[in-house]
Design a protein around this motif. Structure first.
Motif, short mmCIF file in Angstrom:
data_model
loop_
_atom_site.label_atom_id
_atom_site.label_comp_id
_atom_site.label_asym_id
_atom_site.label_seq_id
_atom_site.Cartn_x
_atom_site.Cartn_y
_atom_site.Cartn_z
N ARG A 6 52.50 94.81 64.10
CA ARG A 6 51.13 95.20 64.46
C ARG A 6 51.10 96.45 65.33
O ARG A 6 50.01 96.90 65.71
N ALA A 7 52.24 97.02 65.65
CA ALA A 7 52.26 98.22 66.49
C ALA A 7 51.43 99.34 65.88
O ALA A 7 50.78 100.11 66.59
N LYS A 8 51.42 99.43 64.57
CA LYS A 8 50.66 100.48 63.90
C LYS A 8 49.16 100.35 64.13
O LYS A 8 48.41 101.31 63.94
N PHE A 15 53.39 106.38 83.74
CA PHE A 15 52.56 106.16 82.55
C PHE A 15 51.15 105.75 82.95
O PHE A 15 50.15 106.28 82.42
N LEU A 16 51.03 104.83 83.89
CA LEU A 16 49.71 104.39 84.35
C LEU A 16 48.93 105.54 84.98
O LEU A 16 47.73 105.71 84.72
N ALA A 17 49.61 106.33 85.78
CA ALA A 17 48.94 107.45 86.44
C ALA A 17 48.41 108.46 85.44
O ALA A 17 47.35 109.08 85.64
N ALA A 18 49.13 108.60 84.32
CA ALA A 18 48.72 109.58 83.31
C ALA A 18 47.63 109.03 82.39
O ALA A 18 46.72 109.77 82.01
N LYS A 19 47.73 107.74 82.04
CA LYS A 19 46.84 107.19 81.02
C LYS A 19 45.64 106.45 81.60
O LYS A 19 44.58 106.42 80.96
N ILE A 30 50.42 103.21 74.52
CA ILE A 30 51.31 102.09 74.78
C ILE A 30 52.71 102.61 75.09
O ILE A 30 53.23 103.47 74.37
N LEU A 31 53.27 102.10 76.17
CA LEU A 31 54.61 102.47 76.59
C LEU A 31 55.58 101.38 76.19
O LEU A 31 55.40 100.21 76.56
N ALA A 45 53.33 103.11 66.29
CA ALA A 45 52.12 103.06 67.10
C ALA A 45 51.59 104.49 67.27
O ALA A 45 52.33 105.39 67.66
N PRO A 46 50.32 104.72 66.99
CA PRO A 46 49.79 106.09 67.02
C PRO A 46 49.96 106.81 68.35
O PRO A 46 50.16 108.02 68.39
N GLN A 47 49.85 106.08 69.47
CA GLN A 47 49.95 106.72 70.79
C GLN A 47 51.14 106.16 71.57
O GLN A 47 51.08 106.01 72.78
#
Length: 262
Positions: free
Chosen positions: A191-193, A253-257, A199-200, A222-224
């Motif tokens: 289901r990643a797709k 990752f959290l700080a960026a997203k 998602i990291l 996964a697209p992102q």
């Protein structure tokens, strides 16, 4: 985890969370402080229901932005993160740490002799369930050659080291044997797709429980997706320098997203 405009978090974890991030931790039904019988029963369907319930509750917590809920899960829960994010387009971001993505790949990594020795207990447990009798249990982990769900050389030492570092007594780890049928059939990586949020994936290259090769194959769809790889095993990233490395990547990752103050 959810982004919030207040500082602090609803409970004080052992590792400080960044100001402004509130963390919701829950026990699955049949485990820990949650109810349900038989105890220590792993049900993929019910655990996914628990994830959806936890997300729904998080969106009602005062001070939390319901549009900025982030999922975080490790190991088997890392697979649940993928499924939950794929099914919920409102999730803002997700982090899957050494995630279980492919039951077939994980089953292929098991000792085939130990798996064959497990089969009679699985059958007996299924019969017990049909007759509403107490479950036939097997250890969740053990040393190589033992009859247990996980018997790779690093599993038992890794689990015991985590328990020791937490300063707690070893929790119950004899589980209903029918669990052995749930694991190979669960392939959340497929289901990643369908995960549309950032998602990291934190992948351990020497993972004996959730083989990295299968995880990377799914993660790249996964697209992102952002993928971070570590020269560690499944259990070594929970302490020491490896822990600090992976947490730093996750916070970045959290700080960026999902930056605070927006």
């Amino acid at each position: 985890m959810a982004a919030s405009r207040r500082s602090g978090s609803p409970r004080s974890p052992s590792v400080s969370t960044p100001p402004g991030y509130a963390c919701l931790v829950f026990d699955y039904r049949y485990f820990g402080a949650s109810g349900g019988e038989p105890r220590e029963l792993l049900s993929v369907r019910r655990q996914l229901e628990d994830w959806r319930a936890a997300v729904s509750y998080a969106r009602t917590v005062e001070g939390v932005d319901p549009a900025r809920v982030v999922l975080w899960g490790t190991s088997f829960a890392g697979g649940h993160v993928i499924r939950t994010a794929a099914d919920d387009p409102r999730i803002a971001a997700a982090i899957a740490q050494c995630p279980f993505t492919d039951g077939i790949a994980s089953a292929a990594a098991l000792d085939p002799v130990a798996s064959l020795r497990m089969a009679p207990r699985v059958v007996r447990d299924l019969v017990a369930a049909l007759r509403d009798r107490p479950p036939v249990r097997v250890p969740a982990y053990g040393d190589p050659g033992e009859v247990a769900l996980m018997t790779a050389p690093d599993v038992a030492p890794g689990v015991r080291a985590l328990i020791a570092s937490a300063g707690i007594e070893e929790p119950p780890h004899h589980v209903p044997a029918r669990i052995a049928l749930e694991i190979p059939r669960y392939r959340p990586g497929r289901r990643a797709k369908d995960v549309r949020c950032p998602i990291l994936f934190c992948v351990c290259d020497r993972d004996t429980v959730a083989p990295a090769r299968a995880t990377l194959r799914h993660a790249r769809r996964a697209p992102q997706a952002e993928i971070r790889r570590y020269d560690h095993g499944h259990f070594t990233i929970y302490s020491g320098d490896a822990f600090e490395e992976v947490v730093a990547d996750q916070l970045a990752f959290l700080a960026a997203k999902v930056p605070l103050g927006n």
